[in-house]
Design a protein around this motif. Structure first.
Motif, PDB file in Angstrom:
ATOM      1  N   ILE A   1       0.863  -1.184   0.000  1.00  0.00           N
ATOM      2  CA  ILE A   1       0.000   0.000   0.000  1.00  0.00           C
ATOM      3  C   ILE A   1       0.892   1.225   0.000  1.00  0.00           C
ATOM      4  CG2 ILE A   1      -1.887   1.202   1.142  1.00  0.00           C
ATOM      5  CD1 ILE A   1      -2.591  -1.594   0.056  1.00  0.00           C
ATOM      6  N   THR A   2       1.053   1.811  -1.176  1.00  0.00           N
ATOM      7  CA  THR A   2       1.800   3.066  -1.322  1.00  0.00           C
ATOM      8  C   THR A   2       0.848   4.228  -1.085  1.00  0.00           C
ATOM      9  OG1 THR A   2       1.283   3.187  -3.675  1.00  0.00           O
ATOM     10  CG2 THR A   2       3.282   1.963  -3.047  1.00  0.00           C
TER      11      THR A   2
ATOM     12  N   GLN B   1      -4.676   6.141  -1.469  1.00  0.00           N
ATOM     13  CA  GLN B   1      -5.664   7.150  -1.862  1.00  0.00           C
ATOM     14  C   GLN B   1      -6.725   6.536  -2.769  1.00  0.00           C
ATOM     15  OE1 GLN B   1      -5.556  10.346  -0.523  1.00  0.00           O
ATOM     16  NE2 GLN B   1      -7.675  10.280  -1.294  1.00  0.00           N
ATOM     17  N   THR B   2      -6.297   5.647  -3.650  1.00  0.00           N
ATOM     18  CA  THR B   2      -7.255   4.942  -4.508  1.00  0.00           C
ATOM     19  C   THR B   2      -8.273   4.176  -3.664  1.00  0.00           C
ATOM     20  OG1 THR B   2      -5.727   4.673  -6.367  1.00  0.00           O
ATOM     21  CG2 THR B   2      -7.503   3.068  -6.186  1.00  0.00           C
ATOM     22  N   LEU B   3      -7.771   3.441  -2.686  1.00  0.00           N
ATOM     23  CA  LEU B   3      -8.656   2.652  -1.839  1.00  0.00           C
ATOM     24  C   LEU B   3      -9.578   3.537  -1.015  1.00  0.00           C
ATOM     25  CD1 LEU B   3      -6.107  -0.069  -0.635  1.00  0.00           C
ATOM     26  CD2 LEU B   3      -7.858  -0.295  -2.399  1.00  0.00           C
TER      27      LEU B   3
ATOM     28  N   THR C   1       1.853   4.489   6.162  1.00  0.00           N
ATOM     29  CA  THR C   1       1.053   5.032   5.052  1.00  0.00           C
ATOM     30  C   THR C   1      -0.428   4.778   5.277  1.00  0.00           C
ATOM     31  OG1 THR C   1       2.867   4.714   3.482  1.00  0.00           O
ATOM     32  CG2 THR C   1       0.642   4.874   2.566  1.00  0.00           C
ATOM     33  N   ILE C   2      -0.751   3.572   5.706  1.00  0.00           N
ATOM     34  CA  ILE C   2      -2.147   3.231   5.983  1.00  0.00           C
ATOM     35  C   ILE C   2      -2.709   4.164   7.056  1.00  0.00           C
ATOM     36  CG2 ILE C   2      -3.606   1.446   7.039  1.00  0.00           C
ATOM     37  CD1 ILE C   2      -1.911  -0.627   5.519  1.00  0.00           C
ATOM     38  N   LYS C   3      -1.946   4.381   8.101  1.00  0.00           N
ATOM     39  CA  LYS C   3      -2.387   5.261   9.180  1.00  0.00           C
ATOM     40  C   LYS C   3      -2.555   6.702   8.691  1.00  0.00           C
ATOM     41  CE  LYS C   3      -0.965   7.070  13.690  1.00  0.00           C
ATOM     42  NZ  LYS C   3       0.046   6.999  14.767  1.00  0.00           N
ATOM     43  N   GLU C   4      -1.601   7.185   7.925  1.00  0.00           N
ATOM     44  CA  GLU C   4      -1.651   8.576   7.448  1.00  0.00           C
ATOM     45  C   GLU C   4      -2.878   8.848   6.595  1.00  0.00           C
ATOM     46  OE1 GLU C   4       2.023   8.959   5.407  1.00  0.00           O
ATOM     47  OE2 GLU C   4       3.244   8.959   7.261  1.00  0.00           O
ATOM     48  N   HIS C   5      -3.385   7.835   5.929  1.00  0.00           N
ATOM     49  CA  HIS C   5      -4.558   8.019   5.068  1.00  0.00           C
ATOM     50  C   HIS C   5      -5.866   7.682   5.797  1.00  0.00           C
ATOM     51  CE1 HIS C   5      -1.488   8.257   1.950  1.00  0.00           C
ATOM     52  NE2 HIS C   5      -2.420   8.740   1.135  1.00  0.00           N
TER      53      HIS C   5
END
Length: 750
Positions: free
Chosen positions: A302-303, A308-310, A341-345
């Motif tokens: 997960i980049t 963001q797509t998800l 990254t997951i957390k930031e989004h």
């Protein structure tokens, strides 16, 4: 239980066909018990008597066509020979019906059994009389039951009989069992029935839930007041999915209420109607694959662009793998920085553990232990917090017998080992419906990630959704474009598990790992020698040798290592305290344990009968391998629970029952006692609030990987007490710590 007539049927096959050699099979065991082996032999015998050149265990299209072409139907006028009739009679007995004397005569007893068979199948109106028609013969030569077995449901049996009676004359419909249980065959027959009612011709209707069937169902929404065959089919599907409705031709208010409950359970729009999405979820495991899920899982990193797509697609929860075992998928395991990254989004992650897990041979109690320890270690490495649920995978079509023989023991082992190391993580299961339900029913998993996308799995076909489902995997799809393009499995989320949205940062140093027994001799020589010189007490009063005490510390290495990794501290700190205390366990401690038992139970325990007389009663004493008081264990565990570091119910030091509960577990449960040492050390750092001596300490930094020597000394001192002896012993313990840490460092750095 042996049946003499089945035994006679087995003898007939062996005698008539040269112990099976003529049929290309081994000699049948003449045990009087029906089995697939016996039915296969009878099938081959029937094919042989019909002149079929290539014999097979399967009563397939060729056998059926030959039967139809040669005889049309079987009765006293068409049975070609006495041997042929004896095969039919033998099959009747193996099916539980009276076959006469297996004498080659299609007599009144055989006819009466055929009539009964037709009634049990539900086809007496389709095939009136006592003649055997080809499709009934096919049903006779298998292990399907046409009466309820194993507490089968009479309602489900009535559905099965209705389906047979209504559709058996259609080309591709064959008699299904009428045993009162939902199954793969019943599930397929339901789809065929839908297709027939939609007007599909023979050869077009195939039992596959394809576009034509789906489009047809969209024009058959049912609501209160509807009636007829479509209501029968819908109510049948509800019953087969364990919904509390009657099998009926009328869609009543009670049906609507049950539909609402089902829709709510599966996170469908709650309409109370038999709409397309509800039909879909009743007929196939994946339901309507166009549904938008709030969860997904995948093997791709997960980049930021993919996250963001998800997020833009409405995804909230992402399943990612803790481990990659030579799959050729370089991003299957969670990658560095990915959880951040997951957390930031604003997304959340639920972890999945899978190595191979694609065949029955993988699953064993030993593999369960290894997978539990590896999964817990990986979850800690990646930064998942205590209480996160890990989904252990069963990624193949495990049949019910394999679930019993292999999968359940595997998960039982995971549960036992997770408890032994202190329940740092919850246990979930990924797999087909039946596997998830059975593992969960045993208490080995508390949430299910259901592989419903694999609709052809026998563990999905004919099984209702597990009650504890958390994620429902329904379709693979690709989202986004450019750098944000990602392939995922789309999952429906029930809300039972919301994953984790906050993660621990990567440890500052390497975490400890399990002890390497190759270092045992060296560690034993150093640690035992040190303790022999360091101990000040009367050694003849000690209960155990220094070597025996060290063996027990290494026996508890998994529990100790897990606690150290979980708290991100050095395992040597736990080992040092536990070994020191256990080496000092003496006769007075043992006598004190008997006095505690006398206080709480009113009797001297059997294990103390040979002690000097125990006359006084003691409420609490130091016990277990960590020589921990019940009071201390309670306040330390309460401190950990209230800090959110572990789960459980807090106990009350003012209650005798709670003191005894903690004390007795510390005395008898060595893994628990070892874990308690770590919680006591953490409580010591937090200031020892509630210490029964009333001597509280100032707060200090909790045990950490980068603890200074002064901090190590202070924790070792606080565990023992606050006087001069505790300080003197702590200085000695620092030397013992150096020994344990030397070996732990070599092992974790190797």
């Amino acid at each position: 239980m042996a049946d003499e007539m089945v035994r006679r049927a087995q003898r007939f096959i062996n005698a008539q066909y040269g112990n099976g050699a003529t049929l290309g099979i081994a000699k049948l065991e003449e045990n009087g018990q029906t089995s697939w082996t016996v039915m296969y032999a009878l099938t081959r015998a029937l094919q042989y008597e019909m002149g079929i050149d290539t014999l097979s265990n399967s009563f397939g299209p060729g056998t059926l066509a030959a039967l139809q072409e040669k005889y049309g139907k079987l009765d006293e006028t068409t049975v070609p020979s006495a041997i042929f009739c004896r095969i039919i009679q033998s099959a009747l007995y193996c099916k539980g019906y009276d076959g006469g004397e297996i004498d080659g005569k299609y007599n009144s007893r055989v006819k009466a059994s055929v009539v009964q068979l037709h009634q049990n199948m539900g086809v007496e109106k389709v095939y009136p009389g006592s003649s055997l028609w080809p499709k009934v013969v096919k049903g006779l030569f298998n292990m399907d039951a046409y009466v309820t077995v194993n507490n089968g449901s009479e309602t489900i049996r009535s559905i099965q009989q209705w389906l047979n009676g209504r559709y058996l004359l259609r080309k591709d419909y064959y008699a299904i069992p009428c045993d009162g249980h939902h199954s793969r065959d019943v599930a397929k027959s339901m789809v065929l029935a839908i297709q027939y009612e939609l007007g599909m011709a023979d050869g077009v209707a195939n039992g596959v839930f394809g576009p034509g069937t789906q489009n047809g169902l969209k024009s058959h929404t049912l609501s209160t007041g509807a009636s007829g065959v479509w209501v029968q089919l819908f109510s049948a599907a509800m019953v087969l999915n364990k919904r509390p409705v009657s099998f009926s031709t009328a869609f009543t208010f009670s049906h609507a209420d049950a539909v609402k409950e089902f829709q709510s359970f599966l996170k469908l729009p709650v309409t109370g109607q038999g709409d397309f999405q509800t039909w879909s979820s009743l007929l196939v495991s994946y339901g309507d694959q166009s549904r938008k899920g709030e969860a997904c899982d995948g093997v791709t990193k997960i980049t930021p662009a993919r996250a963001q797509t998800l997020k833009d697609a409405g995804i909230k929860y992402i399943g990612r793998y803790l481990y990659n075992s030579g799959t050729g998928l370089p991003e299957k395991e969670i990658q560095p920085g990915e959880l951040a990254t997951i957390k930031e989004h604003g997304l959340r992650c639920f972890p999945i553990y899978q190595t191979w897990a694609r065949s029955v041979d993988y699953y064993s109690p030993r593999q369960g232990v290894l997978d539990c320890l590896n999964a817990a270690a990986k979850a800690e490495d990646h930064g998942f917090r205590t209480g996160t649920r890990i989904y252990f995978a069963v990624d193949y079509d495990a049949v019910d017998q394999e679930v019993t023989s292999h999968v359940l023991p595997y998960f039982r082992s995971i549960r036992e080992k997770m408890r032994e190391i202190g329940n740092p993580f919850e246990i979930g299961i990924y797999g087909p419906r039946n596997v998830c339900s059975r593992v969960s029913l045993q208490g080995y998993a508390d949430a299910s990630f259901v592989s419903d996308m694999s609709s052809g799995f026998s563990g999905n076909l004919g099984y209702a959704m597990p009650e504890n489902w958390a994620f429902d995997q329904i379709v693979t799809k690709t989202m986004g474009s450019g750098d944000g393009r990602i392939e995922i499995d789309n999952n429906i989320a029930s809300g039972r598990d919301t994953g984790q949205g906050d993660f621990r940062p990567a440890p500052s140093e390497k975490l400890d790992i399990g002890f390497n027994l190759g270092y045992w001799d060296s560690l034993r020589a150093e640690a035992v020698s040190f303790m022999e010189s360091a101990m000040e007490s009367d050694k003849d009063k000690l209960m155990y040798s220094r070597e025996r005490c060290l063996e027990e510390i290494i026996n508890q290495d998994q529990a100790i290592t897990s606690m150290a990794r979980r708290l991100r501290m050095r395992k040597a700190l736990i080992q040092t305290t536990t070994y020191w205390e256990f080496c000092h366990y003496n006769n007075i401690d043992h006598w004190g344990a008997a006095a505690v038992w006398l206080y709480h139970k009113g009797v001297i325990p059997d294990w103390a009968k040979d002690f000097p007389p125990v006359e006084s009663k003691i409420r609490d004493s130091s016990t277990g391998i960590g020589k921990t008081f019940g009071h201390t264990g309670i306040v330390a565990w309460n401190n950990a629970i209230r800090s959110g570091l572990t789960q459980g119910e807090t106990l009350d030091t003012a209650k005798d029952a709670d003191i005894f509960t903690m004390w007795d577990r510390l005395r008898t449960d060595n893994p628990f006692s070892a874990r308690t040492v770590a919680w006591v050390q953490l409580w010591c750092a937090d200031g020892k609030k509630g210490d029964q001596s009333g001597h509280e300490e100032t707060k200090m930094r909790r045990p950490a990987l980068d603890y200074t020597d002064d901090e190590k000394f202070e924790i070792l001192r606080r565990y023992q007490g606050y006087d001069g002896e505790a300080e003197r012993h702590a200085r000695k313990r620092m030397n013992l710590y150096a020994i344990f840490e030397k070996y732990a460092r070599v092992i974790r750095e190797s």
